[in-house]
Scaffold this active site. Structure first.
Site, PDB file in Angstrom:
ATOM      1  CG  MET A  22      -0.357   0.367   2.534  1.00 19.78           C
ATOM      2  SD  MET A  22      -1.656   0.579   3.781  1.00 19.78           S
ATOM      3  CE  MET A  22      -0.701   1.371   5.084  1.00 19.78           C
ATOM      4  CG  ASN A  24       6.116   2.778  -3.367  1.00 18.70           C
ATOM      5  OD1 ASN A  24       6.216   1.558  -3.232  1.00 18.70           O
ATOM      6  ND2 ASN A  24       5.505   3.327  -4.395  1.00 18.70           N
ATOM      7  CG  ASP A 134       2.368  -7.823   8.911  1.00 19.72           C
ATOM      8  OD1 ASP A 134       2.521  -9.060   8.836  1.00 19.72           O
ATOM      9  OD2 ASP A 134       2.550  -7.065   7.950  1.00 19.72           O
TER      10      ASP A 134
END
Length: 657
Positions: A22, A24, A134
């Site tokens: 989603m 950079n 995560d």
């Protein structure tokens, strides 16, 4: 192309250093504080996606709550021209995943040091009710000095909020996913602890516990299969260390560590002598039954809520009254209908004629407006001023000058003070700063041969060394790039210089299995060369040695020779026959032959000396023959005992011919 862009007139984007699904991440320079920062930018194709924008803001909210030496600092957050960005601490180094790929399984002390930092960071996040969801080596950065930083809180959430994934979707990376997340259920602090256990497994073995042909196959293993013993790949792991992994990765969150601090305390004491050989961790049998954890469906959260509007019905009497009143009203309206139409038409015509003669012409004739003086203003301020006065602003003309600061307005066309019609077009002449020249392309050149020239030409030269296939010392990349215009005397130059090809430093494979070592080498695109030798000290099937030696820098495609043990070398046996072994009879009384008991003992590959192979009585001397099965490098032996006294004890050598 965002390279070279300045966000908020402050953060200049220098190069892209990472990216994900989603967003950079760019290396940028903070012009105000004079430091390098990392800027995370939401991908433009998601800039209109409300869910991704919420997730992006959630990361900012999560990290700004936290302040810990092992969590990446958040400096700023903003939006400019539809570009959503986060400004964070820049951590020079690499991800923990890249570090594991280069190093393989880590020494136990180093792995525990990394895990101490990780659990400390997550304990801090959990204290503020932030669940990461995560945790994986890809989201952990490691500096050259060994300090780690947890990053990417993009799907983190507050534990007080609903953490059920909608439409049964799963958030997180499948190799590190807790069973409850794989089910699409609730993610909590124990979910992060499970992921920490998987990371610890990978640090100590150089691999993940589960693999599969698809994400679903791996998720099912997290749900159904016990975590394999890490000792299978690294027999040097103490039991106390393995216990930490097994407890952190228990299937039921109830059996895991109840806090990251509890896991951290176990890690800190894992190598204490009294803990090294502690009992293996296990879950009592009466607590091992599989319990199905149902997915909480979204509709279950609202099953008692209704959005229906309830209408209460009136009586028949009321309905009749309303009907009669309506009929009477209709009769009165018909009588006045035509009179109203005539009066209304006349009034509309009168109003229309009045407007046509007086008001409407004013709408179509532009007013005269004086052009305001915006010289010296910032460009955006000048544009706003002109637009407020009713002018249309065209694209600016850039003029290079030493007299006006970069970005400020020099003049306008038409000039300030001139009276023009409203809605006229105004062109702004904007300062581009000092005269610029096109940036020279230094890529491919040897740094040392032009270093002096660079330092004299530019305000500052910063050199970064990276692994690259180009020759050592060659300039691989530069910022600004050769297509940009710069003022050389004021320009900071950043260059990336090759330190040689990407290098892999394999670990020590001693006593690894053949499958484990070939899998490790293939994953890193190294070529295994398997050879086999006999060994008296290394079990069959395990690695005896490797070449090049552990830690040697290698590049993709290099050959690594692995010597696998065939076990001890089989020894040759031979059968040796000894004939004419004389057993003398000895009488103590002359003329009288009393029977004597003879015991015959033999030792070879088939027989031990613990019992006689034959017992007989003799009344006179006798002769016997014996056969021996003797292994190479050993000897046979026999012994004759007469009436309890050893009379013969001899060795039988292995025949050399």
């Amino acid at each position: 192309m965002l390279i070279g862009k300045r966000l908020n007139d402050r953060y200049k984007l220098l190069k892209m250093i990472g990216g994900g699904g989603m967003a950079n991440v760019y290396l940028a320079h903070d012009d105000i504080l004079g430091r390098d920062v990392a800027v995370k930018i939401l991908r433009l194709d998601y800039s209109n996606n409300e869910e991704f924008i919420k997730r992006f803001h959630r990361e900012a909210q999560s990290v700004t709550t936290l302040s810990h030496p092992n969590i990446v600092n958040m400096y700023d957050v903003g939006e400019e021209d539809g570009i959503y960005y986060l400004v964070m601490e820049y951590v020079p180094g690499q991800t923990l995943k890249q570090y594991i790929i280069e190093r393989g399984m880590l020494p136990i002390g180093e792995a525990l040091d990394i895990m101490e930092q990780l659990t400390s960071a997550m304990a801090h996040a959990h204290h503020f009710e932030i669940v990461h969801r995560d945790i994986k080596p890809h989201n952990i950065l490691i500096r050259a000095d060994g300090v780690i930083k947890v990053t990417d809180f993009g799907i983190a959430t507050a534990t007080s909020a609903t953490t059920i994934t909608h439409t049964n979707s799963v958030l997180g990376s499948v190799h590190y996913l807790s069973p409850e997340q794989a089910r699409g259920g609730i993610a909590n602090k124990q979910s992060d602890i499970y992921s920490l256990g998987i990371v610890m497994f990978e640090l100590l073995t150089g691999r993940q516990p589960f693999s599969g042909e698809s994400a679903v196959a791996i998720a099912l293993k997290h749900l159904q299969s016990e975590i394999p013993s890490p000792k299978r790949w690294n027999e040097n792991i103490p039991q106390s260390v393995e216990n930490i992994i097994l407890k952190a990765t228990a299937k039921d969150p109830f059996h895991r560590y109840q806090s990251a601090n509890a896991m951290k305390r176990d890690i800190e004491t894992a190598l204490y002598p009294e803990r090294i050989n502690e009992q293996p961790f296990y879950i009592p049998e009466d607590m091992e039954a599989t319990k199905a954890i149902p997915i909480i469906q979204q509709e279950q959260l609202f099953e008692n809520v209704t959005d229906e509007t309830i209408v209460l019905k009136g009586s028949k009497v009321d309905e009749q009254i309303r009907k009669e009143e309506t009929d009477l009203s209709k009769k009165k309206k018909r009588s006045n209908k035509w009179l109203k139409i005539l009066i209304t038409t006349f009034l509309l015509l009168a109003i229309g004629i009045t407007l046509a003669l007086t008001v409407i012409p004013g709408f179509f004739i532009p007013k005269d407006v004086k052009v305001p003086d915006v010289a010296g203003m910032k460009y955006t301020t000048a544009v706003n001023t002109l637009v407020e006065k009713g002018f249309e602003v065209t694209e600016p003309n850039i003029v290079y000058t030493d007299d006006v600061e970069t970005g400020d307005v020099i003049k306008t066309d038409p000039v300030a003070g001139r009276v023009v019609k409203e809605n006229s077009k105004i062109t702004i002449y904007q300062s581009g700063g000092k005269k610029k020249s096109k940036m020279i392309d230094f890529t491919g050149k040897d740094l040392e041969s032009i270093r002096t020239e660079l330092e004299e030409k530019y305000k500052q030269v910063t050199v970064y060394y990276i692994e690259d296939d180009r020759p050592k010392g060659a300039i691989v990349e530069q910022i600004p790039t050769s297509d940009q215009m710069v003022v050389e005397a004021e320009q900071e130059l950043k260059i990336w210089v090759s330190k040689g090809p990407y290098q892999i430093r394999p670990g020590d494979f001693s006593r690894w299995t053949e499958n484990s070592v070939t899998g490790y080498l293939n994953e890193r695109k190294l070529t295994p060369d398997i050879k086999r030798e006999y060994s008296d000290t290394v079990d069959k099937g395990l690695v005896i040695s490797q070449s090049p030696k552990p830690g040697t820098p290698l590049k993709e495609g290099d050959k690594v020779t692995i010597i696998i043990s065939e076990g001890p070398k089989p020894k040759v046996t031979k059968t040796v026959k000894v004939d004419n072994i004389s057993i003398p009879y000895e009488s103590s009384i002359i003329g009288e032959k009393k029977p004597q008991t003879i015991e015959i003992y033999k030792e070879d590959m088939q027989q031990k000396m613990d019992r006689p192979i034959e017992t007989r009585t003799i009344s006179e001397s006798a002769t016997i023959s014996l056969e021996f099965v003797i292994q190479e490098d050993t000897k046979g032996r026999y012994k004759i005992v007469r009436d309890g006294v050893t009379i013969i004890d001899k060795e039988v050598p292995y025949p050399t011919q």
